[in-house]
Motif scaffolding. Structure first.
Motif, PDB file in Angstrom:
ATOM      1  N   ALA A 176      -1.915   4.958   6.554  1.00  0.00           N
ATOM      2  CA  ALA A 176      -0.693   4.737   7.334  1.00  0.00           C
ATOM      3  C   ALA A 176      -0.488   3.247   7.594  1.00  0.00           C
ATOM      4  CB  ALA A 176      -0.761   5.504   8.648  1.00  0.00           C
ATOM      5  N   GLU A 177      -1.566   2.549   7.901  1.00  0.00           N
ATOM      6  CA  GLU A 177      -1.479   1.111   8.157  1.00  0.00           C
ATOM      7  C   GLU A 177      -1.026   0.350   6.914  1.00  0.00           C
ATOM      8  OE1 GLU A 177      -4.601  -2.447   9.302  1.00  0.00           O
ATOM      9  OE2 GLU A 177      -4.976  -0.434  10.096  1.00  0.00           O
ATOM     10  N   VAL A 178      -1.566   0.725   5.769  1.00  0.00           N
ATOM     11  CA  VAL A 178      -1.237   0.034   4.522  1.00  0.00           C
ATOM     12  C   VAL A 178       0.196   0.332   4.095  1.00  0.00           C
ATOM     13  CG1 VAL A 178      -1.760  -0.029   2.040  1.00  0.00           C
ATOM     14  CG2 VAL A 178      -3.609  -0.142   3.708  1.00  0.00           C
ATOM     15  N   THR A 179       0.640   1.563   4.231  1.00  0.00           N
ATOM     16  CA  THR A 179       1.985   1.919   3.773  1.00  0.00           C
ATOM     17  C   THR A 179       3.070   1.351   4.682  1.00  0.00           C
ATOM     18  OG1 THR A 179       1.824   4.068   4.892  1.00  0.00           O
ATOM     19  CG2 THR A 179       1.282   3.994   2.550  1.00  0.00           C
ATOM     20  N   HIS A 180       2.727   1.051   5.939  1.00  0.00           N
ATOM     21  CA  HIS A 180       3.713   0.492   6.861  1.00  0.00           C
ATOM     22  C   HIS A 180       3.655  -1.035   6.929  1.00  0.00           C
ATOM     23  CE1 HIS A 180       3.570   4.692   8.224  1.00  0.00           C
ATOM     24  NE2 HIS A 180       4.867   4.500   8.374  1.00  0.00           N
ATOM     25  N   ARG A 181       2.773  -1.621   6.165  1.00  0.00           N
ATOM     26  CA  ARG A 181       2.615  -3.079   6.133  1.00  0.00           C
ATOM     27  C   ARG A 181       3.624  -3.664   5.164  1.00  0.00           C
ATOM     28  NH1 ARG A 181      -1.446  -6.384   2.832  1.00  0.00           N
ATOM     29  NH2 ARG A 181      -1.596  -8.339   3.943  1.00  0.00           N
ATOM     30  N   PRO A 182       4.293  -4.728   5.550  1.00  0.00           N
ATOM     31  CA  PRO A 182       5.235  -5.358   4.610  1.00  0.00           C
ATOM     32  C   PRO A 182       4.504  -5.901   3.390  1.00  0.00           C
ATOM     33  CG  PRO A 182       5.311  -6.421   6.781  1.00  0.00           C
ATOM     34  CD  PRO A 182       4.240  -5.397   6.824  1.00  0.00           C
ATOM     35  N   VAL A 183       5.098  -5.715   2.228  1.00  0.00           N
ATOM     36  CA  VAL A 183       4.512  -6.208   0.969  1.00  0.00           C
ATOM     37  C   VAL A 183       5.062  -7.600   0.697  1.00  0.00           C
ATOM     38  CG1 VAL A 183       4.267  -5.778  -1.493  1.00  0.00           C
ATOM     39  CG2 VAL A 183       4.364  -3.857   0.099  1.00  0.00           C
TER      40      VAL A 183
END
Length: 125
Positions: free
Chosen positions: A117-124
């Protein structure tokens, strides 16, 4: 949770991780490496030390502190039936020793879910 449910949950999480971009996967695995716990370490801490160290290992600090306090009270009052406290805390912790693989597997699945969840909600970038 039973073992099959935990394995199925882990497989589902692994499939979601496989769909991440390479950059997200790299970040995910960096975080996962820091967060995932070893079931054998948990079992050893539980087996050799009824002191609650295994709770601290999984970040359950309040439960670990309660175990330490009860054990310390038992040791300090051993001549006044403190051994009863030691036996009671041992009996309470014994089932966790036998379920250590499942306990840590559930913990690791929770960490995987949180990290995903943290990785998918982090801006790329």
């Amino acid at each position: 949770m039973d073992d099959q449910t935990l394995r199925d949950e882990e497989e589902s999480l692994r499939q979601q991780i496989a769909q991440l971009s390479n950059q997200q996967k790299q970040y995910y695995y960096e975080l996962e490496t820091q967060r995932i716990k070893d079931p054998d370490t948990y079992a050893v801490l539980n087996y050799f030390f009824v002191t609650g160290l295994h709770h601290f290992y999984l970040g359950k600090n309040m439960q670990g502190a309660i175990d330490l306090i009860i054990l310390a009270l038992g040791i300090l009052t051993i001549e006044y039936y403190g051994w009863v406290l030691i036996i009671l805390i041992s009996l309470y912790e014994l089932p966790q020793l036998f379920r250590s693989q499942s306990i840590v597997h559930k913990y690791n699945n929770d960490m995987m879910r949180m990290t995903l969840a943290e990785v998918t909600h982090r801006p790329v970038f």
